[in-house]
Design a protein around this motif. Structure first.
Motif, PDB file in Angstrom:
ATOM      1  N   ASN A  86       9.773  14.395 -69.255  1.00 55.28           N
ATOM      2  CA  ASN A  86       9.209  14.483 -67.914  1.00 55.28           C
ATOM      3  C   ASN A  86       7.970  15.356 -67.993  1.00 55.28           C
ATOM      4  O   ASN A  86       7.630  15.860 -69.078  1.00 55.28           O
ATOM      5  N   ASN A  87       7.314  15.532 -66.867  1.00 53.75           N
ATOM      6  CA  ASN A  87       6.149  16.412 -66.829  1.00 53.75           C
ATOM      7  C   ASN A  87       6.224  17.220 -65.545  1.00 53.75           C
ATOM      8  O   ASN A  87       6.312  16.657 -64.455  1.00 53.75           O
ATOM      9  N   ARG A  88       6.186  18.540 -65.714  1.00 58.42           N
ATOM     10  CA  ARG A  88       6.362  19.420 -64.557  1.00 58.42           C
ATOM     11  C   ARG A  88       5.259  19.265 -63.514  1.00 58.42           C
ATOM     12  O   ARG A  88       5.465  19.534 -62.333  1.00 58.42           O
ATOM     13  N   LYS A  89       4.083  18.804 -63.972  1.00 62.02           N
ATOM     14  CA  LYS A  89       2.980  18.628 -63.019  1.00 62.02           C
ATOM     15  C   LYS A  89       3.303  17.532 -62.013  1.00 62.02           C
ATOM     16  O   LYS A  89       2.885  17.589 -60.856  1.00 62.02           O
ATOM     17  N   VAL A  90       4.036  16.527 -62.490  1.00 63.44           N
ATOM     18  CA  VAL A  90       4.426  15.445 -61.591  1.00 63.44           C
ATOM     19  C   VAL A  90       5.292  16.008 -60.465  1.00 63.44           C
ATOM     20  O   VAL A  90       5.037  15.770 -59.285  1.00 63.44           O
ATOM     21  N   LEU A  91       6.304  16.777 -60.844  1.00 62.95           N
ATOM     22  CA  LEU A  91       7.193  17.376 -59.843  1.00 62.95           C
ATOM     23  C   LEU A  91       6.444  18.345 -58.942  1.00 62.95           C
ATOM     24  O   LEU A  91       6.542  18.296 -57.710  1.00 62.95           O
ATOM     25  N   ASN A  92       5.670  19.242 -59.586  1.00 65.00           N
ATOM     26  CA  ASN A  92       4.961  20.247 -58.788  1.00 65.00           C
ATOM     27  C   ASN A  92       3.969  19.611 -57.826  1.00 65.00           C
ATOM     28  O   ASN A  92       3.842  20.030 -56.672  1.00 65.00           O
ATOM     29  N   GLY A  93       3.270  18.588 -58.312  1.00 71.22           N
ATOM     30  CA  GLY A  93       2.301  17.875 -57.463  1.00 71.22           C
ATOM     31  C   GLY A  93       3.001  17.189 -56.308  1.00 71.22           C
ATOM     32  O   GLY A  93       2.509  17.205 -55.169  1.00 71.22           O
ATOM     33  N   PHE A  94       4.131  16.618 -56.613  1.00 69.83           N
ATOM     34  CA  PHE A  94       4.907  15.950 -55.580  1.00 69.83           C
ATOM     35  C   PHE A  94       5.370  16.943 -54.511  1.00 69.83           C
ATOM     36  O   PHE A  94       5.286  16.677 -53.309  1.00 69.83           O
ATOM     37  N   PHE A  95       5.805  18.096 -54.954  1.00 72.22           N
ATOM     38  CA  PHE A  95       6.214  19.150 -54.006  1.00 72.22           C
ATOM     39  C   PHE A  95       5.032  19.584 -53.137  1.00 72.22           C
ATOM     40  O   PHE A  95       5.172  19.780 -51.929  1.00 72.22           O
ATOM     41  N   GLU A  96       3.887  19.743 -53.761  1.00 67.41           N
ATOM     42  CA  GLU A  96       2.675  20.112 -53.016  1.00 67.41           C
ATOM     43  C   GLU A  96       2.420  19.103 -51.907  1.00 67.41           C
ATOM     44  O   GLU A  96       2.206  19.453 -50.756  1.00 67.41           O
ATOM     45  N   GLU A  97       2.460  17.842 -52.320  1.00 62.62           N
ATOM     46  CA  GLU A  97       2.198  16.748 -51.400  1.00 62.62           C
ATOM     47  C   GLU A  97       3.166  16.770 -50.215  1.00 62.62           C
ATOM     48  O   GLU A  97       2.800  16.507 -49.074  1.00 62.62           O
ATOM     49  N   LEU A  98       4.415  17.144 -50.536  1.00 62.78           N
ATOM     50  CA  LEU A  98       5.450  17.183 -49.484  1.00 62.78           C
ATOM     51  C   LEU A  98       5.417  18.480 -48.683  1.00 62.78           C
ATOM     52  O   LEU A  98       6.196  18.634 -47.738  1.00 62.78           O
ATOM     53  N   GLY A  99       4.539  19.386 -49.075  1.00 63.43           N
ATOM     54  CA  GLY A  99       4.503  20.686 -48.410  1.00 63.43           C
ATOM     55  C   GLY A  99       5.707  21.532 -48.759  1.00 63.43           C
ATOM     56  O   GLY A  99       6.180  22.368 -47.987  1.00 63.43           O
ATOM     57  N   LEU A 100       6.236  21.334 -49.978  1.00 65.83           N
ATOM     58  CA  LEU A 100       7.445  22.061 -50.397  1.00 65.83           C
ATOM     59  C   LEU A 100       7.156  23.107 -51.472  1.00 65.83           C
ATOM     60  O   LEU A 100       8.085  23.649 -52.065  1.00 65.83           O
ATOM     61  N   SER A 101       5.890  23.408 -51.725  1.00 68.18           N
ATOM     62  CA  SER A 101       5.555  24.314 -52.838  1.00 68.18           C
ATOM     63  C   SER A 101       6.271  25.647 -52.737  1.00 68.18           C
ATOM     64  O   SER A 101       6.752  26.188 -53.733  1.00 68.18           O
ATOM     65  N   ALA A 102       6.359  26.183 -51.518  1.00 68.43           N
ATOM     66  CA  ALA A 102       6.984  27.499 -51.357  1.00 68.43           C
ATOM     67  C   ALA A 102       8.450  27.469 -51.750  1.00 68.43           C
ATOM     68  O   ALA A 102       8.986  28.437 -52.298  1.00 68.43           O
ATOM     69  N   ALA A 103       9.111  26.337 -51.499  1.00 62.45           N
ATOM     70  CA  ALA A 103      10.537  26.217 -51.794  1.00 62.45           C
ATOM     71  C   ALA A 103      10.773  25.589 -53.170  1.00 62.45           C
ATOM     72  O   ALA A 103      11.916  25.291 -53.530  1.00 62.45           O
ATOM     73  N   ALA A 104       9.680  25.393 -53.954  1.00 62.85           N
ATOM     74  CA  ALA A 104       9.769  24.622 -55.198  1.00 62.85           C
ATOM     75  C   ALA A 104      10.871  25.129 -56.124  1.00 62.85           C
ATOM     76  O   ALA A 104      11.651  24.338 -56.669  1.00 62.85           O
ATOM     77  N   THR A 105      10.960  26.465 -56.293  1.00 54.97           N
ATOM     78  CA  THR A 105      11.946  27.028 -57.215  1.00 54.97           C
ATOM     79  C   THR A 105      13.360  26.630 -56.812  1.00 54.97           C
ATOM     80  O   THR A 105      14.141  26.174 -57.641  1.00 54.97           O
ATOM     81  N   ASP A 106      13.649  26.766 -55.510  1.00 54.49           N
ATOM     82  CA  ASP A 106      14.980  26.395 -55.027  1.00 54.49           C
ATOM     83  C   ASP A 106      15.230  24.900 -55.208  1.00 54.49           C
ATOM     84  O   ASP A 106      16.295  24.488 -55.667  1.00 54.49           O
ATOM     85  N   VAL A 107      14.243  24.106 -54.836  1.00 59.67           N
ATOM     86  CA  VAL A 107      14.405  22.658 -54.912  1.00 59.67           C
ATOM     87  C   VAL A 107      14.624  22.216 -56.357  1.00 59.67           C
ATOM     88  O   VAL A 107      15.487  21.387 -56.646  1.00 59.67           O
ATOM     89  N   LEU A 108      13.858  22.831 -57.277  1.00 65.70           N
ATOM     90  CA  LEU A 108      14.024  22.494 -58.690  1.00 65.70           C
ATOM     91  C   LEU A 108      15.441  22.811 -59.155  1.00 65.70           C
ATOM     92  O   LEU A 108      16.062  22.033 -59.882  1.00 65.70           O
ATOM     93  N   ARG A 109      15.934  23.966 -58.734  1.00 74.19           N
ATOM     94  CA  ARG A 109      17.257  24.386 -59.161  1.00 74.19           C
ATOM     95  C   ARG A 109      18.309  23.389 -58.661  1.00 74.19           C
ATOM     96  O   ARG A 109      19.267  23.070 -59.363  1.00 74.19           O
ATOM     97  N   ILE A 110      18.088  22.884 -57.474  1.00 73.60           N
ATOM     98  CA  ILE A 110      19.038  21.923 -56.905  1.00 73.60           C
ATOM     99  C   ILE A 110      18.941  20.569 -57.637  1.00 73.60           C
ATOM    100  O   ILE A 110      19.948  19.990 -58.023  1.00 73.60           O
TER     101      ILE A 110
END
Lengths: 435, 435
Positions: free
Chosen positions: A163-187
């Motif tokens: 996988n590539n973390r940029k894909v996930l991180n970019g997707f979170f940005e797009e969704l406005g979830l960057s602040a919660a990214a750590t929690d979301v990743l853990r889930i």
């Protein structure tokens, strides 16, 4: 007579009997040889580091597991992985190294973890990293290396998930979830362990809206052949720069893997792979054995933006993987996949029938050593005892020299598996063993 | 930005730059291969032992140098040599081992010694021992192994000095000096470091009579070819049983060494070799480099009566040697004998001239890896930078693929030493590298 102390190891520590050790070393040898074939240079940093240096990053669960002690004026710690020492080494010697710096390190690390089956407090890590290159093609070398190693291990088919973390991180940005990214990743990381319902509930608890949860679920369940997934990533219509860079890198890695002859069936794009929360920043890898999912990931790693952040102002990107051989060996030994056999590396035991033929036996052993490892049995004991020894060790052949053999200038070659005896000159035994 | 911690090692600890590490590992590889050729099986005991077990023998200078610490309820210590862990291992697993038990162990040990040049607090020991055999012929294998290793090391000529503690002990008995044996041995051990006058004075102080001193001096100055010394030992007319057993064993060792093709010039009977005071009980060895006496003994060891005395009621004799490679490497590096050159194990660097030829380059690298270690340079930088990198690493060949090569289906092979360029198919490069 001196007092007898019960010989034993501290809890959580491990050592092998000879047959196990031989098999463990054979696997270590495969890893080392493949690492070297890909141009990685050996590195061997000390077991002990200054605590201040080793713990420069600070905090975390790992710190509690460190063997730390004072000695004189020094606060010292045993290394708990090979990555922090690598960062320290690269920062310390950067003027003397050629970049991209490719190093492998195979060594023991120590963690005072809670003792449990297959978790050791001292274990081997087998790491490679490339420091100082941004190229996705370098990222592709790691799955190629994993492929070669596990092909040689011969533990059945395996899958390298990428996988590539940029894909996930970019997707979170797009969704406005960057602040919660750590929690979301853990889930997301728990996707294979918890139910869909629990996953959704946890995402809501982490602050995701209904729409965010829906898009997340749609995204992480994208499946199919690698090319299909890449196509779907394009189609998902996300104009985020980071997202697109990640997708492009995944494409480059897969293209390079084809040029490196890595079988397509072993490489799988998997958008749920995250490999930890704050460390990796680009490509990530995870490897599992298809027929032994209970073993878990047997080789993982990824790309990080800046290895030496704690030790140097110079920013150096890196990418690497680690094989935890001690745990893998334990698990596969338990599963009966690894079956140690011989207690010796010798292929032949040389023994005189009596001390009269000692010199002849030593001479024969000398000649045979040009061809393979040889064990001698020179103690003055009955031949039956010598053969029993050869049998116990698992040596394939015995070369025996008695009065007749000595007179005729040859030896008796005994096949310990079939029991067959053949008289021949030592030279012929050499040819036979070499064939 | 995070705080920068100065990257550094604790005092007395050491690590190598890549070129040094490659050379160090090459030497380690020679040792390991020869050990294995003689039928020694690998062993790898933990770095950490229970202090109570490790220090069962108790006392001594070594105890003060141990890295010892508490963790939870455990009193733990880092091993300071590989012999005590071997004793513990053999006693613990004796029911599962085949005797004679031959093992080699190459590993790091730790001693908090006073830091000084060439003395490290963490260093490698490379040990072999045979446990459970009384045979003098086994004793002879060790000089044969030393001979093979140092021949392959190629540090010039070397001398393996041999003695037998029974000869000395029997002689002391005969002289009525058994009670003062420890003191006398310590004094004799200094024979090459102090003057004859001081030696005599010290012997007097240790309680030797004038006649005892005279006979001691006469004895330890017995010199000549090995056979002459053996002859003189017979002629010295000592009817002590221990003395005669020692002389007989020396004779057997020398006879066996001939059968094992060890050059006579490299083996020297030396009646002054004692190797410590209370440990060894039979054959003892000491090896020095003829042209580098400043390095001191580079490989030593000997026979001991009972390895496992502290851990088992079963009495097991042993014989072994140890090579302290870290110190040897340091000394020979200082002396300019060891000259690290290449920073990589790769014999060839493969690079595309532009990203367009990436797939071709990866394919060529894949083919070349069947023959030798290969390093790729896939970053999109100017070819001049790539060649500079190859030069810095010390790679002999570069395989370059540009537009022309790709079109013609071949590569340019650049000899980095001569600068010569040749166009050829990859297959021919493989043949050339294999030759």
């Amino acid at each position: 007579m001196s007092k007898i102390t019960t010989p034993r190891l501290p809890s959580g520590f491990n050592e092998y009997l000879p047959a196990e050790q031989i098999e463990f070393n054979r696997l270590l040898g495969i890893i080392r040889t493949v690492y070297e074939r890909y141009g990685f240079a050996p590195l061997d940093t000390p077991d002990i580091e200054l605590s201040e240096v080793l713990l420069a990053k600070g905090g975390g669960e790992t710190e509690k597991q460190i063997y730390r002690f004072e000695r004189g004026k020094n606060d010292l710690s045993l290394r708990f992985d090979l990555t922090v020492p690598l960062a320290r080494y690269v920062a310390q010697h950067q003027g003397e190294l050629a970049f991209p710096f490719r190093r492998y390190q195979i060594g023991k690390v120590h963690r005072a973890e809670r003792a449990q089956a297959g978790r050791f407090r001292e274990f081997y890590q087998c790491d490679i990293d490339v420091i100082g290159s941004d190229s996705s093609v370098v990222d592709a070398e790691f799955p190629a290396i994993i492929n070669e190693i596990f092909e040689q291990f011969d533990f059945g088919e395996f899958t390298i998930r990428i996988n590539n973390r940029k894909v996930l991180n970019g997707f979170f940005e797009e969704l406005g979830l960057s602040a919660a990214a750590t929690d979301v990743l853990r889930i997301i990381d728990k996707i294979e362990k918890i139910s869909r319902g629990d996953l959704v509930a946890e995402l809501h608890d982490a602050g995701c809206s209904g729409e965010q949860v829906a898009r997340l679920l749609e995204f992480i369940t994208i499946q199919g052949e690698n090319d299909e997934i890449l196509h779907k990533l394009e189609m998902v219509g996300i104009n985020n720069e980071q997202f697109q860079a990640g997708a492009r890198e995944l494409h480059e890695v897969l293209t390079a893997l084809r040029a490196m002859h890595v079988p397509e069936r072993r490489v799988k794009l998997d958008l749920t792979i995250t490999r930890g929360l704050d460390y990796y920043t680009g490509t990530v890898y995870e490897t599992s054995l298809n027929d032994h999912s209970e073993v878990g990931s047997v080789c993982s790693g990824g790309r990080y933006d800046n290895l030496t952040a704690n030790y140097s102002k110079r920013s150096l990107p890196g990418v690497g993987i680690s094989i935890g051989l001690s745990r893998l060996f334990y698990k596969l030994r338990e599963a009966g996949i690894i079956k140690p056999a011989q207690q010796t590396l010798a292929r032949v035991m040389v023994a005189p029938l009596s001390p009269v033929q000692l010199a002849r036996a030593l001479d024969a052993a000398h000649e045979l050593r040009a061809v393979c490892p040889v064990i001698t049995y020179v103690d003055d004991v009955a031949i039956g005892k010598k053969l029993k020894y050869a049998d116990k060790l698992g040596v394939r052949y015995a070369v025996l020299i008695g009065e007749d053999e000595a007179a005729a200038g040859d030896v008796t070659l005994k096949d310990m598996q079939t029991g067959e005896n053949r008289r021949m000159p030592v030279r012929n035994v050499c040819d036979l063993l070499q064939a």
